[in-house]
Design a protein around this motif. Structure first.
Motif, PDB file in Angstrom:
ATOM      1  N   SER A  69      11.881  -4.579  45.822  1.00  6.65           N
ATOM      2  CA  SER A  69      11.161  -4.211  44.802  1.00  6.65           C
ATOM      3  C   SER A  69      11.032  -2.651  44.733  1.00  6.65           C
ATOM      4  N   ALA A  70      10.973  -1.755  46.110  1.00  2.72           N
ATOM      5  CA  ALA A  70      11.023  -0.676  46.062  1.00  2.72           C
ATOM      6  C   ALA A  70      12.359   0.010  46.383  1.00  2.72           C
ATOM      7  N   LYS A  71      13.378  -0.676  46.311  1.00  6.70           N
ATOM      8  CA  LYS A  71      14.620  -0.426  46.661  1.00  6.70           C
ATOM      9  C   LYS A  71      14.543   0.707  47.915  1.00  6.70           C
ATOM     10  N   HIS A  72      14.058   0.464  48.889  1.00  8.16           N
ATOM     11  CA  HIS A  72      14.155   1.052  50.046  1.00  8.16           C
ATOM     12  C   HIS A  72      14.453   0.191  51.233  1.00  8.16           C
ATOM     13  N   LEU A  73      14.974   0.853  52.239  1.00 12.09           N
ATOM     14  CA  LEU A  73      15.171   0.257  53.428  1.00 12.09           C
ATOM     15  C   LEU A  73      14.737   1.199  54.687  1.00 12.09           C
ATOM     16  N   SER A  74      14.563   0.577  55.706  1.00 13.29           N
ATOM     17  CA  SER A  74      14.125   1.549  56.851  1.00 13.29           C
ATOM     18  C   SER A  74      14.779   0.907  58.149  1.00 13.29           C
ATOM     19  N   LEU A  75      15.164   1.993  58.878  1.00 13.60           N
ATOM     20  CA  LEU A  75      15.576   1.489  60.451  1.00 13.60           C
ATOM     21  C   LEU A  75      14.765   1.902  61.317  1.00 13.60           C
ATOM     22  N   HIS A  76      14.213   0.941  62.024  1.00  7.90           N
ATOM     23  CA  HIS A  76      13.269   1.261  63.053  1.00  7.90           C
ATOM     24  C   HIS A  76      13.920   1.241  64.452  1.00  7.90           C
ATOM     25  N   ILE A  77      13.779   2.067  65.361  1.00  6.71           N
ATOM     26  CA  ILE A  77      14.221   1.916  66.708  1.00  6.71           C
ATOM     27  C   ILE A  77      12.965   2.095  67.598  1.00  6.71           C
ATOM     28  N   VAL A  78      12.935   1.166  68.525  1.00  8.73           N
ATOM     29  CA  VAL A  78      11.732   0.967  69.461  1.00  8.73           C
ATOM     30  C   VAL A  78      12.217   0.251  70.672  1.00  8.73           C
ATOM     31  N   PRO A  79      11.957   0.801  72.008  1.00  9.17           N
ATOM     32  CA  PRO A  79      11.515   2.498  72.138  1.00  9.17           C
ATOM     33  C   PRO A  79      12.821   3.290  71.825  1.00  9.17           C
ATOM     34  N   SER A  80      12.337   4.489  71.300  1.00  8.35           N
ATOM     35  CA  SER A  80      13.591   5.500  71.288  1.00  8.35           C
ATOM     36  C   SER A  80      13.845   5.837  72.535  1.00  8.35           C
ATOM     37  N   GLN A  81      15.321   6.253  72.649  1.00  4.51           N
ATOM     38  CA  GLN A  81      15.781   6.929  73.908  1.00  4.51           C
ATOM     39  C   GLN A  81      16.828   8.168  73.657  1.00  4.51           C
ATOM     40  N   PRO A  82      16.784   8.834  74.554  1.00  3.70           N
ATOM     41  CA  PRO A  82      17.559  10.333  74.397  1.00  3.70           C
ATOM     42  C   PRO A  82      19.064  10.119  73.862  1.00  3.70           C
ATOM     43  N   GLY A  83      19.657   8.839  74.333  1.00  9.80           N
ATOM     44  CA  GLY A  83      20.810   8.547  73.707  1.00  9.80           C
ATOM     45  C   GLY A  83      21.139   8.127  72.256  1.00  9.80           C
ATOM     46  N   ASP A  84      19.872   7.740  71.777  1.00 14.00           N
ATOM     47  CA  ASP A  84      19.809   7.534  70.320  1.00 14.00           C
ATOM     48  C   ASP A  84      20.014   8.764  69.494  1.00 14.00           C
ATOM     49  N   SER A  85      19.760  10.006  70.184  1.00 19.66           N
ATOM     50  CA  SER A  85      20.122  11.119  69.288  1.00 19.66           C
ATOM     51  C   SER A  85      21.370  11.281  68.735  1.00 19.66           C
ATOM     52  N   ALA A  86      21.338  11.232  67.183  1.00 13.27           N
ATOM     53  CA  ALA A  86      22.472  11.395  66.468  1.00 13.27           C
ATOM     54  C   ALA A  86      22.234  11.270  65.220  1.00 13.27           C
ATOM     55  N   VAL A  87      23.248  11.184  64.348  1.00 16.03           N
ATOM     56  CA  VAL A  87      23.319  11.120  62.854  1.00 16.03           C
ATOM     57  C   VAL A  87      23.356   9.664  62.458  1.00 16.03           C
TER      58      VAL A  87
END
Lengths: 114, 112
Positions: A69-87
């Motif tokens: 309905s909001a035309k919105h999506l989100s990506l959640h990363i839990v827990p974040s790790q330094p190796g997740d650093s990226a585009v």
């Protein structure tokens, strides 16, 4: 015109905390969404996807939420790790069915601080 | 390992000098795509092949051409590179029934 929009160019979070990456789209006909992750000097790699018939898809530390309905999506990363650093790129097929061309957002640069 | 390979990883070319970027795949995917990505921008589709059928995007400049001599290989030819063509060029493939792509590592093109 961008049909997939990632309006925040960057995000910085502390290791162990949650990262929330947002994506908006304009075309209500989109029925599938994908997230890709890209390290410097490498090509994007597929991370997770969601069909429009679902509102949530989870894979390990990664969860994608879809609000049609909001035309919105989100990506959640839990827990974040330094190796997740990226585009991280949000993408959607331009046509229904497989082998459709993908349209991408501009990407969000995630930095996870140790 | 089945994969998509782009050569070279880095290419420097002179203004106006033709350059060819290559992409090969061992996935036997029937669709191959070429995207251009400039810094802080979304990847932009230039063209794609569905098997041997060539599909050009309406806004892809004539300066860009492509060839797919067989299933495994696809080439991007830039006939007269300008400074504005400096970018990362990404090759991707998708197979029957796939909704997503497998990307190569990209070729970073510099025009001097």
């Amino acid at each position: 015109d961008q049909q997939v929009k990632q309006n925040s160019p960057s995000l910085s979070v502390q290791e162990g905390r949650i990262s929330i990456l947002n994506c908006d789209y304009t075309n209500s006909m989109f029925d599938y969404f994908l997230w890709y992750k890209k390290y410097p000097a490498e090509g994007p790699t597929f991370l997770i996807s969601i069909s429009s018939i679902k509102d949530k898809n989870e894979d390990g530390r990664f969860t994608v939420f879809l609000n049609k309905s909001a035309k919105h999506l989100s990506l959640h990363i839990v827990p974040s790790q330094p190796g997740d650093s990226a585009v991280y790129f949000c993408a959607a097929p331009l046509d229904t069915g497989a082998n459709s061309k993908l349209t991408f957002g501009k990407g969000i640069t995630l930095s996870v601080r140790p | 390992d089945a994969m998509v390979i782009q050569n070279p990883r880095y290419q420097v070319t002179q203004f106006g000098k033709p350059v060819t970027l290559s992409c090969s795949q061992t996935l036997n995917h029937n669709v191959m795509y070429w995207y251009q990505q400039k810094s802080s921008q979304a990847p932009k589709l230039l063209f794609h092949y569905y098997d041997k059928d060539f599909n050009n995007e309406a806004d892809t400049p004539d300066n860009f051409q492509s060839r797919r001599p067989n299933t495994s290989f696809c080439f991007l030819d830039i006939r007269s590179p300008g400074l504005g063509d400096a970018a990362m060029y990404l090759c991707a493939t998708s197979g029957t029934g796939d909704y997503g792509y497998t990307f190569g590592s990209g070729t970073r093109l510099t025009v001097v």
